[in-house]
Design a protein around this motif. Structure first.
Motif, PDB file in Angstrom:
ATOM      1  N   GLY A   1     -99.252  23.426  89.439  1.00 49.70           N
ATOM      2  CA  GLY A   1     -98.554  22.154  89.404  1.00 49.70           C
ATOM      3  C   GLY A   1     -98.121  21.716  90.781  1.00 49.70           C
ATOM      4  O   GLY A   1     -98.210  22.478  91.750  1.00 49.70           O
TER       5      GLY A   1
ATOM      6  N   GLU B   1     -92.405  19.516  94.100  1.00 49.03           N
ATOM      7  CA  GLU B   1     -91.539  18.342  94.134  1.00 49.03           C
ATOM      8  C   GLU B   1     -90.764  18.300  95.449  1.00 49.03           C
ATOM      9  O   GLU B   1     -90.706  19.295  96.182  1.00 49.03           O
ATOM     10  CB  GLU B   1     -90.576  18.378  92.942  1.00 49.03           C
ATOM     11  CG  GLU B   1     -91.304  18.244  91.609  1.00 49.03           C
ATOM     12  CD  GLU B   1     -90.381  18.289  90.401  1.00 49.03           C
ATOM     13  OE1 GLU B   1     -89.161  18.523  90.560  1.00 49.03           O
ATOM     14  OE2 GLU B   1     -90.899  18.096  89.289  1.00 49.03           O
TER      15      GLU B   1
ATOM     16  N   ARG C   1     -90.717  27.070  88.732  1.00 48.94           N
ATOM     17  CA  ARG C   1     -90.432  25.950  87.833  1.00 48.94           C
ATOM     18  C   ARG C   1     -91.634  25.675  86.932  1.00 48.94           C
ATOM     19  O   ARG C   1     -91.504  25.501  85.717  1.00 48.94           O
ATOM     20  CB  ARG C   1     -90.060  24.698  88.633  1.00 48.94           C
ATOM     21  CG  ARG C   1     -89.850  23.460  87.748  1.00 48.94           C
ATOM     22  CD  ARG C   1     -89.565  22.210  88.556  1.00 48.94           C
ATOM     23  NE  ARG C   1     -90.503  21.980  89.643  1.00 48.94           N
ATOM     24  CZ  ARG C   1     -91.753  21.535  89.503  1.00 48.94           C
ATOM     25  NH1 ARG C   1     -92.242  21.267  88.301  1.00 48.94           N
ATOM     26  NH2 ARG C   1     -92.535  21.362  90.558  1.00 48.94           N
ATOM     27  N   GLU C   2     -92.834  25.643  87.533  1.00 45.04           N
ATOM     28  CA  GLU C   2     -94.044  25.386  86.749  1.00 45.04           C
ATOM     29  C   GLU C   2     -94.280  26.474  85.697  1.00 45.04           C
ATOM     30  O   GLU C   2     -94.658  26.177  84.560  1.00 45.04           O
ATOM     31  CB  GLU C   2     -95.263  25.254  87.668  1.00 45.04           C
ATOM     32  CG  GLU C   2     -95.284  23.980  88.485  1.00 45.04           C
ATOM     33  CD  GLU C   2     -95.534  22.729  87.648  1.00 45.04           C
ATOM     34  OE1 GLU C   2     -96.045  22.828  86.510  1.00 45.04           O
ATOM     35  OE2 GLU C   2     -95.221  21.633  88.146  1.00 45.04           O
TER      36      GLU C   2
ATOM     37  N   ARG D   1     -92.017  28.319  84.254  1.00 48.43           N
ATOM     38  CA  ARG D   1     -91.009  28.104  83.212  1.00 48.43           C
ATOM     39  C   ARG D   1     -91.373  26.911  82.328  1.00 48.43           C
ATOM     40  O   ARG D   1     -91.327  26.991  81.103  1.00 48.43           O
ATOM     41  CB  ARG D   1     -89.634  27.920  83.865  1.00 48.43           C
ATOM     42  CG  ARG D   1     -88.465  27.921  82.919  1.00 48.43           C
ATOM     43  CD  ARG D   1     -87.116  27.912  83.650  1.00 48.43           C
ATOM     44  NE  ARG D   1     -87.038  26.903  84.705  1.00 48.43           N
ATOM     45  CZ  ARG D   1     -87.096  27.155  86.020  1.00 48.43           C
ATOM     46  NH1 ARG D   1     -87.257  28.396  86.446  1.00 48.43           N
ATOM     47  NH2 ARG D   1     -86.999  26.186  86.896  1.00 48.43           N
ATOM     48  N   GLU D   2     -91.778  25.791  82.956  1.00 50.40           N
ATOM     49  CA  GLU D   2     -92.125  24.588  82.189  1.00 50.40           C
ATOM     50  C   GLU D   2     -93.343  24.797  81.294  1.00 50.40           C
ATOM     51  O   GLU D   2     -93.355  24.351  80.154  1.00 50.40           O
ATOM     52  CB  GLU D   2     -92.400  23.417  83.141  1.00 50.40           C
ATOM     53  CG  GLU D   2     -91.177  22.851  83.814  1.00 50.40           C
ATOM     54  CD  GLU D   2     -91.498  21.767  84.834  1.00 50.40           C
ATOM     55  OE1 GLU D   2     -90.546  21.268  85.454  1.00 50.40           O
ATOM     56  OE2 GLU D   2     -92.687  21.418  85.021  1.00 50.40           O
ATOM     57  N   GLU D   3     -94.360  25.467  81.807  1.00 50.61           N
ATOM     58  CA  GLU D   3     -95.623  25.596  81.067  1.00 50.61           C
ATOM     59  C   GLU D   3     -95.636  26.728  80.057  1.00 50.61           C
ATOM     60  O   GLU D   3     -96.375  26.673  79.075  1.00 50.61           O
ATOM     61  CB  GLU D   3     -96.794  25.749  82.041  1.00 50.61           C
ATOM     62  CG  GLU D   3     -97.038  24.510  82.891  1.00 50.61           C
ATOM     63  CD  GLU D   3     -98.270  24.606  83.767  1.00 50.61           C
ATOM     64  OE1 GLU D   3     -99.155  25.448  83.484  1.00 50.61           O
ATOM     65  OE2 GLU D   3     -98.347  23.832  84.738  1.00 50.61           O
ATOM     66  N   THR D   4     -94.809  27.789  80.300  1.00 52.59           N
ATOM     67  CA  THR D   4     -94.898  28.986  79.459  1.00 52.59           C
ATOM     68  C   THR D   4     -93.561  29.500  78.935  1.00 52.59           C
ATOM     69  O   THR D   4     -93.546  30.397  78.104  1.00 52.59           O
ATOM     70  CB  THR D   4     -95.541  30.147  80.248  1.00 52.59           C
ATOM     71  OG1 THR D   4     -94.637  30.549  81.297  1.00 52.59           O
ATOM     72  CG2 THR D   4     -96.890  29.758  80.816  1.00 52.59           C
ATOM     73  N   ASN D   5     -92.470  29.005  79.480  1.00 50.96           N
ATOM     74  CA  ASN D   5     -91.123  29.490  79.174  1.00 50.96           C
ATOM     75  C   ASN D   5     -90.939  30.955  79.571  1.00 50.96           C
ATOM     76  O   ASN D   5     -90.180  31.693  78.947  1.00 50.96           O
ATOM     77  CB  ASN D   5     -90.778  29.281  77.693  1.00 50.96           C
ATOM     78  CG  ASN D   5     -89.281  29.299  77.453  1.00 50.96           C
ATOM     79  OD1 ASN D   5     -88.504  28.808  78.264  1.00 50.96           O
ATOM     80  ND2 ASN D   5     -88.867  29.874  76.341  1.00 50.96           N
TER      81      ASN D   5
ATOM     82  N   GLN E   1     -89.856  33.814  82.502  1.00 48.51           N
ATOM     83  CA  GLN E   1     -89.169  34.161  83.750  1.00 48.51           C
ATOM     84  C   GLN E   1     -89.787  35.482  84.206  1.00 48.51           C
ATOM     85  O   GLN E   1     -89.527  36.525  83.615  1.00 48.51           O
ATOM     86  CB  GLN E   1     -87.661  34.318  83.521  1.00 48.51           C
ATOM     87  CG  GLN E   1     -86.908  34.821  84.746  1.00 48.51           C
ATOM     88  CD  GLN E   1     -86.994  33.898  85.944  1.00 48.51           C
ATOM     89  OE1 GLN E   1     -86.826  32.696  85.824  1.00 48.51           O
ATOM     90  NE2 GLN E   1     -87.271  34.450  87.108  1.00 48.51           N
TER      91      GLN E   1
ATOM     92  N   ASN F   1     -95.966  24.357  76.670  1.00 50.27           N
ATOM     93  CA  ASN F   1     -95.502  22.969  76.626  1.00 50.27           C
ATOM     94  C   ASN F   1     -96.657  22.093  76.169  1.00 50.27           C
ATOM     95  O   ASN F   1     -97.730  22.584  75.819  1.00 50.27           O
ATOM     96  CB  ASN F   1     -94.916  22.532  77.974  1.00 50.27           C
ATOM     97  CG  ASN F   1     -95.957  22.421  79.082  1.00 50.27           C
ATOM     98  OD1 ASN F   1     -97.149  22.646  78.881  1.00 50.27           O
ATOM     99  ND2 ASN F   1     -95.499  22.074  80.267  1.00 50.27           N
TER     100      ASN F   1
ATOM    101  N   GLU G   1     -98.739  20.355  77.727  1.00 53.03           N
ATOM    102  CA  GLU G   1     -99.915  20.276  78.604  1.00 53.03           C
ATOM    103  C   GLU G   1    -101.068  21.156  78.124  1.00 53.03           C
ATOM    104  O   GLU G   1    -102.191  21.007  78.587  1.00 53.03           O
ATOM    105  CB  GLU G   1     -99.558  20.695  80.035  1.00 53.03           C
ATOM    106  CG  GLU G   1     -98.564  19.797  80.732  1.00 53.03           C
ATOM    107  CD  GLU G   1     -98.182  20.345  82.098  1.00 53.03           C
ATOM    108  OE1 GLU G   1     -99.092  20.682  82.885  1.00 53.03           O
ATOM    109  OE2 GLU G   1     -96.973  20.453  82.365  1.00 53.03           O
TER     110      GLU G   1
END
Length: 148
Positions: free
Chosen positions: A39, A42, A53-54, A56-60, A62, A102, A104
């Motif tokens: 990704g 930013e 961040r990517e 976490r956003e795409e797979t949840n 850590q 997510n 995507e």
């Protein structure tokens, strides 16, 4: 002239599944191809902050540990007439890591190296997976590459 652009980061996620290291691949909604996490960075983010961040956003997920892969993905993006340079990371996840996708992606698989290489369509993905496997699974990663 062809501009060189570096605005994206990527990561190969590894988890021990049933005692064997596996690579996480996800099937993208856009394009319908299999890939690892990636990704855009930013504003005011470092590359490592962006990839966490990517992930976490795409797979949840850590990750337990994050490494610089010491590898740059590169390819020519014809639609933009740019050469993309993408710093790659390696995320070591918990054993038997669960994944929450997510919007995507439509599905995911934890794959052996041969399975991962068979699923992806781009030769640079296969090269990255070979590199990661050799340097992070078959051999202990260089400690200087560890971010946390």
């Amino acid at each position: 002239m062809i501009p060189i652009r570096s605005v994206v980061v990527s990561s190969v996620l590894l988890s021990k599944i049933e005692g064997e290291f596996k690579i996480l691949l996800m099937k993208r909604v856009k394009g319908g191809f299999w890939c690892h996490v990636a990704g855009k960075v930013e504003l005011d983010e470092t590359a490592s902050q962006a990839i966490l961040r990517e992930i976490r956003e795409e797979t949840n997920i850590q990750p337990k540990h994050l490494f610089s892969a010491d590898y740059i993905e590169q390819f020519y993006e014809a639609s933009l007439n740019v050469i993309e340079m993408i710093p790659a990371f390696v995320a070591i996840c918990q054993d038997e890591q669960t994944v929450v996708l997510n919007k995507e992606h439509t599905e995911y698989r934890w794959c052996s190296l041969p399975e991962a290489k068979a699923l992806v369509v781009f030769s640079n993905q296969r090269k990255l997976y070979d590199f990661v496997w050799e340097n992070f699974v078959e051999n202990k990663p260089e400690p200087l590459l560890q971010i946390y």
